[in-house]
Design a protein around this motif. Structure first.
Motif, PDB file in Angstrom:
ATOM      1  N   THR A  51     -58.403 -59.915   9.462  1.00  0.00           N
ATOM      2  CA  THR A  51     -58.090 -58.788  10.341  1.00  0.00           C
ATOM      3  C   THR A  51     -58.496 -57.479   9.688  1.00  0.00           C
ATOM      4  N   VAL A  52     -58.701 -56.481  10.527  1.00  0.00           N
ATOM      5  CA  VAL A  52     -58.918 -55.113  10.074  1.00  0.00           C
ATOM      6  C   VAL A  52     -57.822 -54.240  10.688  1.00  0.00           C
ATOM      7  N   VAL A  53     -57.716 -53.019  10.184  1.00  0.00           N
ATOM      8  CA  VAL A  53     -56.635 -52.124  10.609  1.00  0.00           C
ATOM      9  C   VAL A  53     -57.224 -50.887  11.270  1.00  0.00           C
ATOM     10  N   LEU A  54     -56.727 -50.571  12.454  1.00  0.00           N
ATOM     11  CA  LEU A  54     -57.096 -49.337  13.147  1.00  0.00           C
ATOM     12  C   LEU A  54     -55.885 -48.417  13.179  1.00  0.00           C
ATOM     13  N   ARG A  55     -56.020 -47.235  12.597  1.00  0.00           N
ATOM     14  CA  ARG A  55     -54.953 -46.228  12.663  1.00  0.00           C
ATOM     15  C   ARG A  55     -55.351 -45.145  13.657  1.00  0.00           C
ATOM     16  N   VAL A  56     -54.387 -44.760  14.479  1.00  0.00           N
ATOM     17  CA  VAL A  56     -54.578 -43.704  15.469  1.00  0.00           C
ATOM     18  C   VAL A  56     -53.607 -42.586  15.112  1.00  0.00           C
ATOM     19  N   LEU A  57     -54.153 -41.447  14.723  1.00  0.00           N
ATOM     20  CA  LEU A  57     -53.351 -40.342  14.198  1.00  0.00           C
ATOM     21  C   LEU A  57     -53.510 -39.122  15.087  1.00  0.00           C
ATOM     22  N   HIS A  58     -52.390 -38.619  15.591  1.00  0.00           N
ATOM     23  CA  HIS A  58     -52.396 -37.462  16.483  1.00  0.00           C
ATOM     24  C   HIS A  58     -52.033 -36.217  15.683  1.00  0.00           C
ATOM     25  N   GLU A  59     -52.877 -35.214  15.754  1.00  0.00           N
ATOM     26  CA  GLU A  59     -52.730 -34.031  14.910  1.00  0.00           C
ATOM     27  C   GLU A  59     -51.798 -32.984  15.500  1.00  0.00           C
ATOM     28  N   PHE A  60     -51.185 -33.257  16.637  1.00  0.00           N
ATOM     29  CA  PHE A  60     -50.341 -32.266  17.290  1.00  0.00           C
ATOM     30  C   PHE A  60     -48.898 -32.729  17.460  1.00  0.00           C
ATOM     31  N   THR A  61     -48.578 -33.942  17.008  1.00  0.00           N
ATOM     32  CA  THR A  61     -47.208 -34.432  17.084  1.00  0.00           C
ATOM     33  C   THR A  61     -46.987 -35.478  16.003  1.00  0.00           C
ATOM     34  N   SER A  62     -45.766 -35.530  15.492  1.00  0.00           N
ATOM     35  CA  SER A  62     -45.448 -36.465  14.418  1.00  0.00           C
ATOM     36  C   SER A  62     -44.841 -37.759  14.940  1.00  0.00           C
ATOM     37  N   SER A  63     -44.787 -37.927  16.232  1.00  0.00           N
ATOM     38  CA  SER A  63     -44.028 -39.043  16.800  1.00  0.00           C
ATOM     39  C   SER A  63     -44.901 -40.160  17.355  1.00  0.00           C
ATOM     40  N   LEU A  64     -46.202 -40.110  17.123  1.00  0.00           N
ATOM     41  CA  LEU A  64     -47.056 -41.067  17.827  1.00  0.00           C
ATOM     42  C   LEU A  64     -48.219 -41.577  16.977  1.00  0.00           C
ATOM     43  N   ASP A  65     -47.972 -41.826  15.713  1.00  0.00           N
ATOM     44  CA  ASP A  65     -48.992 -42.446  14.872  1.00  0.00           C
ATOM     45  C   ASP A  65     -48.911 -43.955  15.030  1.00  0.00           C
ATOM     46  N   LEU A  66     -50.055 -44.580  15.212  1.00  0.00           N
ATOM     47  CA  LEU A  66     -50.097 -46.008  15.517  1.00  0.00           C
ATOM     48  C   LEU A  66     -50.995 -46.745  14.545  1.00  0.00           C
ATOM     49  N   PHE A 112     -56.275 -36.828   5.937  1.00  0.00           N
ATOM     50  CA  PHE A 112     -56.816 -35.565   6.431  1.00  0.00           C
ATOM     51  C   PHE A 112     -56.221 -35.146   7.778  1.00  0.00           C
ATOM     52  N   PRO A 113     -56.080 -36.060   8.747  1.00  0.00           N
ATOM     53  CA  PRO A 113     -55.424 -35.650  10.000  1.00  0.00           C
ATOM     54  C   PRO A 113     -53.977 -35.216   9.786  1.00  0.00           C
ATOM     55  N   LEU A 114     -53.297 -35.822   8.796  1.00  0.00           N
ATOM     56  CA  LEU A 114     -51.920 -35.429   8.513  1.00  0.00           C
ATOM     57  C   LEU A 114     -51.861 -34.005   7.970  1.00  0.00           C
ATOM     58  N   VAL A 115     -52.826 -33.643   7.132  1.00  0.00           N
ATOM     59  CA  VAL A 115     -52.876 -32.272   6.614  1.00  0.00           C
ATOM     60  C   VAL A 115     -53.125 -31.286   7.756  1.00  0.00           C
ATOM     61  N   ARG A 116     -54.048 -31.634   8.652  1.00  0.00           N
ATOM     62  CA  ARG A 116     -54.320 -30.741   9.796  1.00  0.00           C
ATOM     63  C   ARG A 116     -53.083 -30.610  10.678  1.00  0.00           C
ATOM     64  N   ARG A 117     -52.330 -31.698  10.840  1.00  0.00           N
ATOM     65  CA  ARG A 117     -51.099 -31.613  11.640  1.00  0.00           C
ATOM     66  C   ARG A 117     -50.082 -30.697  10.982  1.00  0.00           C
ATOM     67  N   VAL A 118     -49.925 -30.820   9.679  1.00  0.00           N
ATOM     68  CA  VAL A 118     -48.980 -29.972   8.954  1.00  0.00           C
ATOM     69  C   VAL A 118     -49.343 -28.501   9.121  1.00  0.00           C
ATOM     70  N   LEU A 119     -50.629 -28.189   9.043  1.00  0.00           N
ATOM     71  CA  LEU A 119     -51.062 -26.802   9.180  1.00  0.00           C
ATOM     72  C   LEU A 119     -50.923 -26.314  10.619  1.00  0.00           C
ATOM     73  N   ARG A 120     -51.162 -27.202  11.571  1.00  0.00           N
ATOM     74  CA  ARG A 120     -51.092 -26.792  12.978  1.00  0.00           C
ATOM     75  C   ARG A 120     -49.649 -26.597  13.430  1.00  0.00           C
ATOM     76  N   THR A 121     -48.771 -27.518  13.041  1.00  0.00           N
ATOM     77  CA  THR A 121     -47.386 -27.454  13.503  1.00  0.00           C
ATOM     78  C   THR A 121     -46.495 -26.640  12.581  1.00  0.00           C
ATOM     79  N   GLY A 122     -46.966 -26.393  11.350  1.00  0.00           N
ATOM     80  CA  GLY A 122     -46.134 -25.665  10.400  1.00  0.00           C
ATOM     81  C   GLY A 122     -44.910 -26.446   9.986  1.00  0.00           C
TER      82      GLY A 122
END
Length: 292
Positions: free
Chosen positions: A267-282, A136-146
Motif C-alpha cells: 500500500t501507499v499513503v495519500l495525505r490530504v491537508l487543508h491549509e485553512f482549517t485544522s479539522s480536516l486532515d485525512l 509545508f502545508p501545516l506551516v502555511r496553515r499556521v501562518l494563515r490562521t495565526g
C-alpha cells in the motif's frame, strides 16, 4: 483522519521557521538600542525559545561554544524567530516598533517557504521527505490562521467543510522505451464550504491573500517515508453553497512505491491537508495490487 498533533510535527514546524529565520533576507531586520534586553524578555514568554531548546523532543540539544546571551539576542535572525512565535502564539510585544517588524517578517515567510519546498520537492529520493513535504502545508496553515496545529480556533464550533472522494484508480504502465514502470493515481476531490462559513471561519477565510483556499495532496511510502508525488490546488472562495469538484492525477515511480510499501501490505499513503482549517486532515491507504 490524519492528526498532526504529535510533538514531531510541532518540532518540524518550529524547525522550518527557525531555518527560514536564519536566511540572509533577515540580515537587516532592525535590532535597535537596548532591544536585546527586550528580545530576552520576549523569548522567556514564548514556547519554543530562541534556539529550539524548548521544543527539541527527539534529540539532545547540541551545545555550542559559549556565547553571551545578549549577543544572541542582538542577532536579527534571533529576533525574527521570536517575532514569528509571537505572531503564532499571540505573544505580547514589548513596544509598538515590534508590530511593524512582525508584519514585515510574516509577509516574507510565504515566499521563502515556497523556495524551501521547491528544493525539498526536487529531492524526493531521500528517506523521510514524505513527512517533510507534509509539513509545508501545516506551516502555511499556521501562518494563515495565526494558530498552532493543535489549537482549535475560537468560534469554530463543530463546523467543517464537507468532503467527498470518488473514482479512485491506480494504474501501472510501462514507460516507453524502457522496462521501467510508472504508476498513476486518479481520483475526484469534492468540497462544499457552506457549512464551514460561520462568522468566525469567514473572517479567517478572508485573511488569505491568494484568492483561494489551499489544499495539498502528498503521496508517500509506508516504509522509509519516501515522497512519491505531491500536488496542490486552490479552492475558489466565491464558490458558495455548491459542491466544487476537481479531478486529481498523480504520477509516481511504481518500483519505489512497491519496494517501500511495507511487509505484505503493498500500500501507499495519500495525505490530504487543508491549509485553512485544522479539522480536516485525512490519510488514505491505497492498495497497489487491488486497484490495478
Amino acid at each position: 483522519k490524519f492528526s498532526p498533533e504529535h510533538a514531531m510535527y510541532t518540532f518540524a514546524i518550529a524547525k522550518i521557521l527557525f531555518e527560514l529565520s536564519a536566511t540572509h533576507e533577515f540580515n537587516e531586520l532592525p535590532v535597535r538600542h537596548n532591544e536585546e534586553e527586550l528580545n530576552l524578555e520576549l523569548s522567556r514568554s514564548l514556547p519554543w525559545g530562541y534556539d529550539l531548546s524548548k521544543v527539541s523532543w527527539w534529540m539532545d540539544k547540541q551545545k555550542g561554544p559559549g556565547k553571551n546571551i545578549l549577543d544572541i539576542m542582538s542577532d536579527p535572525h534571533t529576533k525574527c524567530f521570536l517575532l514569528l512565535q509571537a505572531f503564532i502564539f499571540k505573544g505580547k510585544l514589548p513596544i509598538s516598533d515590534y508590530i511593524n517588524d512582525m508584519r514585515s517578517v510574516v509577509d516574507q515567510i510565504p515566499r521563502l517557504l515556497a523556495a524551501m519546498q521547491f528544493v525539498a520537492n526536487d529531492d524526493g529520493a531521500s528517506a523521510g521527505n514524505f513527512e517533510m513535504l507534509s509539513c509545508f502545508p501545516l506551516v502555511r496553515r499556521v501562518l494563515r490562521t495565526g494558530a498552532m496545529i493543535d489549537t482549535k480556533p475560537k468560534g469554530s464550533s463543530n463546523m467543517v467543510p464537507s468532503i467527498k472522494f470518488g473514482h479512485f484508480k491506480v494504474e501501472k504502465e510501462l514507460k516507453k522505451g524502457s522496462n521501467h514502470h510508472n504508476g498513476i493515481l486518479d481520483f475526484d476531490y469534492n468540497i462544499e464550504l457552506n457549512s464551514f462559513r460561520n462568522e468566525a471561519n469567514q473572517r479567517r477565510l478572508n485573511q488569505g491573500k491568494h484568492g483561494g483556499l489551499g489544499v495539498t495532496f502528498v503521496l508517500g511510502s509506508l516504509r522509509g517515508g519516501y515522497l512519491l508525488d505531491q500536488s496542490s490546488l486552490l479552492v475558489p472562495e466565491f464558490n458558495r453553497g455548491k459542491w466544487w469538484k476537481k479531478h486529481i492525477r498523480m504520477h509516481f515511480d511504481w518500483t519505489a512505491a512497491e519496494s517501500n510499501a511495507g511487509q505484505d501490505q503493498n500500500t501507499v499513503v495519500l495525505r490530504v491537508l487543508h491549509e485553512f482549517t485544522s479539522s480536516l486532515d485525512l490519510e488514505i491507504m491505497l492498495a497497489l495490487k487491488r486497484l490495478t
